[in-house]
Design a protein around this motif. Structure first.
Motif, PDB file in Angstrom:
ATOM      1  N   THR A   1      43.329 -26.191 -41.374  1.00  0.00           N
ATOM      2  CA  THR A   1      42.888 -26.196 -39.981  1.00  0.00           C
ATOM      3  C   THR A   1      41.378 -26.074 -39.848  1.00  0.00           C
ATOM      4  O   THR A   1      40.823 -26.382 -38.790  1.00  0.00           O
ATOM      5  N   THR A   2      40.690 -25.609 -40.900  1.00  0.00           N
ATOM      6  CA  THR A   2      39.232 -25.427 -40.836  1.00  0.00           C
ATOM      7  C   THR A   2      38.588 -25.817 -42.166  1.00  0.00           C
ATOM      8  O   THR A   2      38.052 -24.964 -42.882  1.00  0.00           O
ATOM      9  N   PRO A   3      38.578 -27.096 -42.509  1.00  0.00           N
ATOM     10  CA  PRO A   3      38.107 -27.474 -43.848  1.00  0.00           C
ATOM     11  C   PRO A   3      36.609 -27.722 -43.983  1.00  0.00           C
ATOM     12  O   PRO A   3      36.087 -27.735 -45.095  1.00  0.00           O
ATOM     13  N   PHE A   4      35.890 -27.899 -42.863  1.00  0.00           N
ATOM     14  CA  PHE A   4      34.579 -28.521 -42.971  1.00  0.00           C
ATOM     15  C   PHE A   4      33.447 -27.584 -43.393  1.00  0.00           C
ATOM     16  O   PHE A   4      32.522 -27.999 -44.090  1.00  0.00           O
ATOM     17  N   THR A   5      33.488 -26.325 -42.981  1.00  0.00           N
ATOM     18  CA  THR A   5      32.374 -25.454 -43.349  1.00  0.00           C
ATOM     19  C   THR A   5      32.305 -25.250 -44.853  1.00  0.00           C
ATOM     20  O   THR A   5      31.213 -25.152 -45.417  1.00  0.00           O
TER      21      THR A   5
ATOM     22  N   VAL B   1      27.875 -25.428 -35.213  1.00  0.00           N
ATOM     23  CA  VAL B   1      28.567 -26.339 -34.297  1.00  0.00           C
ATOM     24  C   VAL B   1      29.885 -26.847 -34.896  1.00  0.00           C
ATOM     25  O   VAL B   1      30.921 -26.811 -34.223  1.00  0.00           O
ATOM     26  N   PRO B   2      29.907 -27.297 -36.153  1.00  0.00           N
ATOM     27  CA  PRO B   2      31.220 -27.638 -36.735  1.00  0.00           C
ATOM     28  C   PRO B   2      32.175 -26.454 -36.789  1.00  0.00           C
ATOM     29  O   PRO B   2      33.385 -26.629 -36.601  1.00  0.00           O
ATOM     30  N   GLU B   3      31.653 -25.266 -37.026  1.00  0.00           N
ATOM     31  CA  GLU B   3      32.509 -24.076 -37.040  1.00  0.00           C
ATOM     32  C   GLU B   3      33.143 -23.853 -35.666  1.00  0.00           C
ATOM     33  O   GLU B   3      34.333 -23.527 -35.557  1.00  0.00           O
ATOM     34  N   THR B   4      32.359 -24.039 -34.619  1.00  0.00           N
ATOM     35  CA  THR B   4      32.882 -23.887 -33.258  1.00  0.00           C
ATOM     36  C   THR B   4      33.939 -24.945 -32.950  1.00  0.00           C
ATOM     37  O   THR B   4      35.020 -24.642 -32.427  1.00  0.00           O
ATOM     38  N   THR B   5      33.640 -26.181 -33.287  1.00  0.00           N
ATOM     39  CA  THR B   5      34.557 -27.278 -32.992  1.00  0.00           C
ATOM     40  C   THR B   5      35.842 -27.175 -33.803  1.00  0.00           C
ATOM     41  O   THR B   5      36.933 -27.477 -33.317  1.00  0.00           O
ATOM     42  N   ASP B   6      35.726 -26.729 -35.034  1.00  0.00           N
ATOM     43  CA  ASP B   6      36.859 -26.705 -35.951  1.00  0.00           C
ATOM     44  C   ASP B   6      37.759 -25.493 -35.740  1.00  0.00           C
ATOM     45  O   ASP B   6      38.978 -25.591 -35.831  1.00  0.00           O
TER      46      ASP B   6
ATOM     47  N   ARG C   1      27.416 -18.652 -34.718  1.00  0.00           N
ATOM     48  CA  ARG C   1      26.051 -18.395 -35.199  1.00  0.00           C
ATOM     49  C   ARG C   1      25.958 -17.045 -35.896  1.00  0.00           C
ATOM     50  O   ARG C   1      25.255 -16.899 -36.912  1.00  0.00           O
ATOM     51  N   SER C   2      26.644 -16.060 -35.366  1.00  0.00           N
ATOM     52  CA  SER C   2      26.658 -14.747 -36.010  1.00  0.00           C
ATOM     53  C   SER C   2      27.298 -14.824 -37.388  1.00  0.00           C
ATOM     54  O   SER C   2      26.805 -14.222 -38.357  1.00  0.00           O
ATOM     55  N   ASP C   3      28.393 -15.570 -37.515  1.00  0.00           N
ATOM     56  CA  ASP C   3      29.047 -15.727 -38.808  1.00  0.00           C
ATOM     57  C   ASP C   3      28.134 -16.433 -39.810  1.00  0.00           C
ATOM     58  O   ASP C   3      28.084 -16.073 -40.987  1.00  0.00           O
ATOM     59  N   VAL C   4      27.419 -17.449 -39.354  1.00  0.00           N
ATOM     60  CA  VAL C   4      26.523 -18.182 -40.241  1.00  0.00           C
ATOM     61  C   VAL C   4      25.362 -17.292 -40.687  1.00  0.00           C
ATOM     62  O   VAL C   4      24.952 -17.318 -41.854  1.00  0.00           O
TER      63      VAL C   4
ATOM     64  N   GLY D   1      19.561 -31.278 -36.600  1.00  0.00           N
ATOM     65  CA  GLY D   1      19.306 -31.107 -35.176  1.00  0.00           C
ATOM     66  C   GLY D   1      19.834 -29.793 -34.673  1.00  0.00           C
ATOM     67  O   GLY D   1      20.610 -29.127 -35.335  1.00  0.00           O
ATOM     68  N   ASP D   2      19.396 -29.425 -33.463  1.00  0.00           N
ATOM     69  CA  ASP D   2      19.803 -28.152 -32.908  1.00  0.00           C
ATOM     70  C   ASP D   2      21.185 -28.264 -32.279  1.00  0.00           C
ATOM     71  O   ASP D   2      21.787 -29.330 -32.186  1.00  0.00           O
ATOM     72  N   ALA D   3      21.690 -27.118 -31.828  1.00  0.00           N
ATOM     73  CA  ALA D   3      23.052 -27.069 -31.313  1.00  0.00           C
ATOM     74  C   ALA D   3      23.231 -27.955 -30.087  1.00  0.00           C
ATOM     75  O   ALA D   3      24.264 -28.615 -29.927  1.00  0.00           O
ATOM     76  N   LEU D   4      22.237 -28.001 -29.221  1.00  0.00           N
ATOM     77  CA  LEU D   4      22.353 -28.794 -28.001  1.00  0.00           C
ATOM     78  C   LEU D   4      22.495 -30.283 -28.321  1.00  0.00           C
ATOM     79  O   LEU D   4      23.346 -30.972 -27.756  1.00  0.00           O
TER      80      LEU D   4
END
Length: 305
Positions: A195-199, A104-109, A118-121, A3-6
Motif C-alpha cells: 500500500t505504500t511502496p514508493f518512499t 508529497v509522495p508520502e502524503t499521496t501514498d 514532513r515531520s516523518d521525513v 521542486g517544492d511541495a506546492l
C-alpha cells in the motif's frame, strides 16, 4: 522529482499522478524492470483513485536482490567505518535538501497530512545522521585475563538484513531499520508494504546517490507472499529479520514459518487508528481534529510496546 511541495501538488492535481515515481525494483544500485510484466496499482487513500503503478515482485526478483546484496555486502563491510559515517551524513543532507520530493509522495501514498509527512521525513534525516555517528564507534573490548594473556572482542557485520516495512510509517521505519544496518556494515533487502511502496524506492535511490555502493540497499516491491516470503531460502548466509507489521495476521506469519535460518525480530503492537474510514462520514468527521489525528483513511499509531 524536483521542486517544492506546492509545485508537486499542482502537478498531481493537474495530471492525476506524481512525476518520476519509480515503477520497478531497486536492485544493484539502479531501478530495474520486474521479472515479468505484472504490476500493482497504488491508490490515493484520500479519493480512492489510482495515481501510480509499481512492480509486483516474485521470487525471481527476490533472488536478484539477494544476489546483489551478497556482492554489495563484500564491499560495504570492507569500507572503513569513517567512510560509512561520511556517506550516511551525506544521505541525511540529501534527504533534508529534497524533503518535499519525499513528503508529497508520502502524503499521496499513505494518506498522511503534508505536515506529518514532513515531520516523518525530517525524523528520517535525523536517524541517518544519528547512526552515521555510530558507524565508527562500534568498538570491541579488551578482556583482562592475567599476566601473559591477551583477549579481546571485535564487532563484525552480521550479513544481510531483510526488512519488512509497514504502511503506517513507511519513511520512519525504513530509516530506523536501514540506517543502523548500514552503520554496522550490513547490506539490506527491504520489502515495503504494497500500500505504500514508493518512499522506500526513493530513499534507496538517494542512498546510492550519497555514496552507498551498488547492491548494499535493495528494495523489492509486491505482495508479502510473493515478494517477502521467498527471502529466507535465497541466501547462503543467515539473515537478520526486522518485521514491523501492524497486523496480527501479517506477512511475518508466512515468513516466520520459512525462516528457520533467521533471527526473526518482530515488533507487532496493539494499535489505535482507522484504515480506510467510511467516506460517507467524511463530511461530518473530516474537519475534526482530535487525538486520533487528521489523517484520512490510512493511519495507525502504536499505543504501547
Amino acid at each position: 522529482m524536483t521542486g517544492d511541495a506546492l509545485a508537486l501538488a499542482k502537478a498531481y492535481f493537474t495530471e492525476g499522478r506524481l512525476p518520476d515515481l519509480p515503477d520497478g525494483h531497486f536492485i544493484g544500485g539502479k531501478i530495474v524492470a520486474n521479472s515479468d510484466s505484472a504490476y500493482l496499482e497504488s491508490h490515493d487513500p484520500g479519493n480512492g483513485r489510482v495515481f501510480a503503478r509499481f512492480a509486483a515482485g516474485k521470487s525471481e526478483d527476490v533472488a536478484r536482490a539477494v544476489e546483489a546484496a551478497e556482492k554489495g555486502l563484500a564491499v560495504w563491510r570492507a569500507t572503513a567505518p569513517g567512510a560509512r559515517c561520511r556517506i550516511l551524513n551525506r544521505a541525511a543532507e540529501v534527504i533534508r535538501t529534497r524533503s518535499d520530493d519525499l513528503s508529497v509522495p508520502e502524503t499521496t501514498d499513505s494518506g498522511k497530512t503534508l505536515a506529518e509527512a514532513r515531520s516523518d521525513v525530517a525524523g528520517c534525516a535525523r536517524l541517518f545522521e544519528y547512526y552515521a555517528g555510530l558507524a565508527d564507534k562500534l568498538e570491541g573490548r579488551s578482556i583482562p585475563l592475567g599476566a601473559g594473556l591477551t583477549s579481546w572482542t571485535e564487532r563484525e557485520p552480521v550479513g544481510i538484513t531483510a526488512q519488512i516495512i509497514p504502511w503506517n510509517y513507511p519513511t520512519s521505519t525504513f530509516a530506523s531499520g536501514v540506517a543502523p544496518a548500514l552503520a554496522a556494515g550490513c547490506a539490506v533487502v527491504a520489502k515495503p508494504a504494497e500500500t505504500t511502496p514508493f518512499t522506500a524506492l526513493v530513499l534507496a535511490q538517494w542512498l546510492h546517490e550519497a555514496g552507498v555502493p551498488d547492491g548494499v540497499v535493495n528494495v523489492v516491491t509486491g505482495l508479502g507472499p510473493d515478494a517477502g516470503a521467498p527471502l529466507p531460502a535465497m541466501s547462503a548466509r543467515p539473515f537478520v529479520w526486522r518485521d514491523q507489521s501492524t497486523r496480527d495476521k501479517s506477512p511475518s506469519t508466512i515468513i516466520g514459518l520459512a525462516a528457520s535460518r533467521c533471527r526473526l525480530v518482530v515488533t507487532r503492537n496493539p494499535a489505535l487508528g482507522v484504515k480506510r474510514a467510511l467516506r460517507a462520514l467524511m463530511p461530518i468527521f473530516g474537519p475534526m481534529r482530535s487525538r486520533y489525528g487528521t489523517n484520512r483513511y490510512q493511519h495507525i499509531t502504536k499505543t504501547r510496546k
